[in-house]
Design a protein around this motif. Structure first.
Motif, mmCIF file in Angstrom:
data_model
loop_
_atom_site.group_PDB
_atom_site.id
_atom_site.type_symbol
_atom_site.label_atom_id
_atom_site.label_comp_id
_atom_site.label_asym_id
_atom_site.label_seq_id
_atom_site.Cartn_x
_atom_site.Cartn_y
_atom_site.Cartn_z
ATOM 1 N N ARG A 217 0.925 -1.150 0.021
ATOM 2 C CA ARG A 217 -0.029 0.073 -0.060
ATOM 3 C C ARG A 217 0.834 1.146 0.045
ATOM 4 N N MET A 218 1.900 1.404 0.738
ATOM 5 C CA MET A 218 2.776 2.438 0.702
ATOM 6 C C MET A 218 3.585 2.482 -0.444
ATOM 7 N N GLY A 219 3.970 1.345 -1.160
ATOM 8 C CA GLY A 219 4.840 1.322 -2.119
ATOM 9 C C GLY A 219 3.862 2.129 -3.193
ATOM 10 N N TRP A 220 2.508 1.736 -3.266
ATOM 11 C CA TRP A 220 1.839 2.257 -4.316
ATOM 12 C C TRP A 220 1.499 3.939 -4.092
ATOM 13 N N LEU A 221 1.449 4.102 -2.865
ATOM 14 C CA LEU A 221 1.330 5.714 -2.489
ATOM 15 C C LEU A 221 2.494 6.429 -2.933
ATOM 16 N N LEU A 222 3.719 5.793 -2.806
ATOM 17 C CA LEU A 222 5.082 6.278 -3.261
ATOM 18 C C LEU A 222 4.867 6.741 -4.623
ATOM 19 N N VAL A 223 4.485 5.676 -5.523
ATOM 20 C CA VAL A 223 4.337 5.995 -7.140
ATOM 21 C C VAL A 223 3.461 6.956 -7.343
ATOM 22 N N PHE A 224 2.213 7.030 -6.688
ATOM 23 C CA PHE A 224 1.344 8.145 -6.777
ATOM 24 C C PHE A 224 1.926 9.318 -6.537
ATOM 25 N N GLY A 225 2.695 9.382 -5.408
ATOM 26 C CA GLY A 225 3.453 10.613 -5.028
ATOM 27 C C GLY A 225 4.275 11.291 -5.917
ATOM 28 N N PHE B 142 -7.967 11.658 -0.399
ATOM 29 C CA PHE B 142 -6.997 11.315 -1.698
ATOM 30 C C PHE B 142 -7.495 11.786 -2.987
ATOM 31 N N THR B 143 -8.566 11.578 -3.191
ATOM 32 C CA THR B 143 -9.372 12.104 -4.480
ATOM 33 C C THR B 143 -9.190 13.707 -4.339
ATOM 34 N N ASN B 144 -9.826 14.290 -2.997
ATOM 35 C CA ASN B 144 -9.882 15.656 -3.201
ATOM 36 C C ASN B 144 -8.560 16.453 -3.200
ATOM 37 N N TYR B 145 -7.551 15.779 -2.632
ATOM 38 C CA TYR B 145 -6.064 16.229 -2.564
ATOM 39 C C TYR B 145 -5.458 16.582 -4.079
ATOM 40 N N ILE B 146 -5.781 15.453 -4.911
ATOM 41 C CA ILE B 146 -5.234 15.481 -5.984
ATOM 42 C C ILE B 146 -6.250 16.256 -7.049
ATOM 43 N N MET B 147 -7.585 16.493 -6.643
ATOM 44 C CA MET B 147 -8.392 17.296 -7.344
ATOM 45 C C MET B 147 -7.821 18.905 -7.130
ATOM 46 N N GLN B 148 -7.661 19.012 -5.752
ATOM 47 C CA GLN B 148 -7.124 20.566 -5.726
ATOM 48 C C GLN B 148 -5.902 20.985 -6.714
ATOM 49 N N THR B 149 -5.067 19.912 -6.804
ATOM 50 C CA THR B 149 -3.852 20.141 -7.749
ATOM 51 C C THR B 149 -4.483 20.400 -9.326
ATOM 52 N N LEU B 150 -5.330 19.587 -9.648
ATOM 53 C CA LEU B 150 -5.994 19.975 -10.941
ATOM 54 C C LEU B 150 -6.479 21.091 -11.014
ATOM 55 N N PHE B 151 -7.613 21.429 -10.250
ATOM 56 C CA PHE B 151 -8.425 22.630 -10.092
ATOM 57 C C PHE B 151 -7.249 23.860 -10.290
ATOM 58 N N CYS B 152 -6.223 23.782 -9.191
ATOM 59 C CA CYS B 152 -5.255 25.323 -9.145
ATOM 60 C C CYS B 152 -4.268 25.180 -10.325
ATOM 61 N N THR B 153 -3.800 23.941 -10.849
ATOM 62 C CA THR B 153 -2.932 24.089 -12.030
ATOM 63 C C THR B 153 -3.725 24.599 -13.242
ATOM 64 N N GLY B 154 -5.055 24.127 -13.422
ATOM 65 C CA GLY B 154 -5.772 24.426 -14.420
ATOM 66 C C GLY B 154 -6.005 25.918 -14.314
ATOM 67 N N ILE B 155 -6.278 26.457 -13.056
ATOM 68 C CA ILE B 155 -6.679 27.774 -13.148
ATOM 69 C C ILE B 155 -5.448 28.871 -13.155
ATOM 70 N N VAL C 115 4.395 10.541 -9.128
ATOM 71 C CA VAL C 115 3.655 10.883 -10.576
ATOM 72 C C VAL C 115 2.944 12.319 -10.340
ATOM 73 N N HIS C 116 2.651 12.566 -9.118
ATOM 74 C CA HIS C 116 2.112 13.755 -8.688
ATOM 75 C C HIS C 116 3.030 15.026 -8.702
ATOM 76 N N ALA C 117 4.070 14.560 -8.096
ATOM 77 C CA ALA C 117 5.284 15.640 -7.828
ATOM 78 C C ALA C 117 5.853 16.191 -9.234
ATOM 79 N N TYR C 118 6.177 15.340 -10.146
ATOM 80 C CA TYR C 118 6.977 15.555 -11.262
ATOM 81 C C TYR C 118 6.110 15.613 -12.647
ATOM 82 N N LEU C 119 4.804 15.275 -12.446
ATOM 83 C CA LEU C 119 3.958 15.436 -13.767
ATOM 84 C C LEU C 119 2.831 16.821 -13.420
ATOM 85 N N LEU C 120 2.511 16.963 -12.131
ATOM 86 C CA LEU C 120 1.527 17.859 -11.891
ATOM 87 C C LEU C 120 2.210 19.108 -11.029
#
Length: 427
Positions: free
Chosen positions: A99-107, A339-352, A109-114
């Motif tokens: 579970r932590m390994g997958w969270l690491l992967v998500f992190g 988790f979803t809302n955290y990433i959604m905040q990124t999508l909202f803010c990067t879009g704006i 992707v989030h950090a470098y791509l978004l």
């Protein structure tokens, strides 16, 4: 056979997580909308007077590191609950590492791509460490939490005491990181508004800095300490609403007042020294560093007290461990979909700010208004989603990947045992 878990949820934790997740945006939006260095040195860029300075002061006093501290505590609690349910279901603790390994992967992707300001990477690594100390005696955990939280302060004071001995070149580089030139700021503005590919190098550079140097000197120690604090409070039945209302109130009031006093003095100190490197980068940052953790504990106690009082006054009905008032339900639903809302905040803010070209253009007052709008949307969006589905989309994906990986690992292990057994039989 590995099955998914459906543990009993403490809605008080979901509510507190929702409050923390929404509160985080008031600070993160500054990183989304302004140059990197502006977060720690607000004089670097933009108008810092009048109402904009007031917005910064209020945000710093009530939000900066406070809600993230609450979120860190709750992540530690989440790890313990997950492991307890594994034990009850007689499943392997290997699931935690997957579970932590997958969270690491998500992190990553989030950090470098978004967005470079990701916390998932750090939480995953600290979550692995928490596994090692989770069963220590409470006194030992208290000691570890205090020691870990103190280490970044010691490192900070070491760097400050080294300023007079630094080579001139190193000192100039440090000064540049504190107050970057207009050219560097313009380059960052251009990169973030020119397109995703153009922003990739600068985003990767900042993400790498946060995940290496800052993680080793600050984030690992601070986040781990707060996760441990969350475990201690969980053991003490703090989140189960089993404390008296007077005890919650006392902790909330004392912690909030003390935290505000420390952070408030830090604001006065930094403003009076005009955010100079020698004063504010090191010593001046410590008031909020310590004040935020104390204040975060107070925030958690206020939320627990609110739940306790509303239940006792029958303004909040408790049925099967769930709260049914509309606001509390919406906050809890935000927390269930953190988790979803955290990433959604990124999508909202990067879009704006990136794709609408508002990066570096929005004043602090406008940023605050945008944060309020996003928070309102997420309150209603989370509620609407969970009326139809059991969990958020990213929560579901994370769970699916965890158990799918676990099944694959178990299958491969069985195949290896069979192959090994066949080999021995043939021999």
């Amino acid at each position: 056979m590995i099955t998914s878990l459906a543990p009993e949820r403490l809605q008080s934790i979901d509510m507190l997580r929702g409050v923390a997740l929404l509160g985080i945006l008031f600070m993160n939006i500054q990183s989304f909308s302004m140059p990197f260095e502006t977060y720690i040195n607000p004089t670097v860029y933009g108008d810092f007077s009048g109402v904009n300075q007031l917005v910064w002061i209020v945000s710093h006093l009530f939000a900066d590191q406070k809600f993230m501290s609450v979120f860190s505590m709750l992540f530690g609690v989440g790890v313990i609950i997950f492991l307890q349910n594994l034990s009850q279901k007689r499943l392997s603790n290997r699931l935690h590492f997957i579970r932590m390994g997958w969270l690491l992967v998500f992190g990553l992707v989030h950090a470098y791509l978004l967005w470079y300001g990701d916390v998932l990477f750090s939480y995953a690594l600290c979550g692995l460490f928490i596994y090692v100390v989770r069963n220590k005696a409470t006194k030992t955990l208290i000691m570890l939490s205090v020691i870990f939280f103190t280490i970044p302060s010691l490192i900070t004071f070491f760097f400050q005491s080294s300023l007079n001995f630094m080579p001139q070149v190193a000192l100039e580089e440090l000064q540049q990181s504190w107050t970057p030139s207009a050219e560097l700021i313009n380059n960052e503005r251009h990169a973030y508004t020119a397109g995703w590919l153009e922003a990739l190098p600068i985003r990767a550079e900042k993400a790498l800095f946060l995940q290496t140097f800052l993680f080793m000197t600050n984030t690992f120690w601070r986040v781990s300490a707060l996760m441990i604090l969350g475990i201690i409070l969980f053991r003490k039945r703090f989140f189960h609403l089993e404390w008296s209302a007077n005890k919650y109130f006392t902790l909330a009031a004392v912690s909030t007042i003390l935290g505000l006093a420390l952070t408030g003095y830090g604001v006065h100190y930094n403003l009076s020294h005009q955010f100079t490197l020698a004063h504010s980068m090191f010593f001046g940052s410590q008031f909020n560093y310590w004040g935020s953790a104390i204040q975060a504990t107070g925030y958690a106690a206020w939320v627990m007290l609110a739940c306790k009082v509303m239940i006792s006054e029958n303004r909040l009905q408790r049925v099967d461990n769930t709260f049914t008032s509309e606001l509390s339900k919406k906050l809890a639903n935000v927390g269930r979909m953190a988790f979803t809302n955290y990433i959604m905040q990124t999508l909202f803010c990067t879009g704006i700010f990136y794709y609408l070209g508002l990066f570096g253009e929005a004043s602090r007052l406008v940023q605050f208004s945008i944060a309020i709008t996003i928070i309102t949307v997420q309150l209603f969006m989370s509620d609407a989603w969970l009326r139809r589905y059991k969990m958020g989309p990213l929560e579901k994906l994370w769970r699916f990947l965890t158990y799918k990986s676990a099944r694959s690992t178990l299958a491969n292990t069985r195949c290896n045992h069979i192959s090994s057994g066949n080999g021995k039989a043939k021999g």
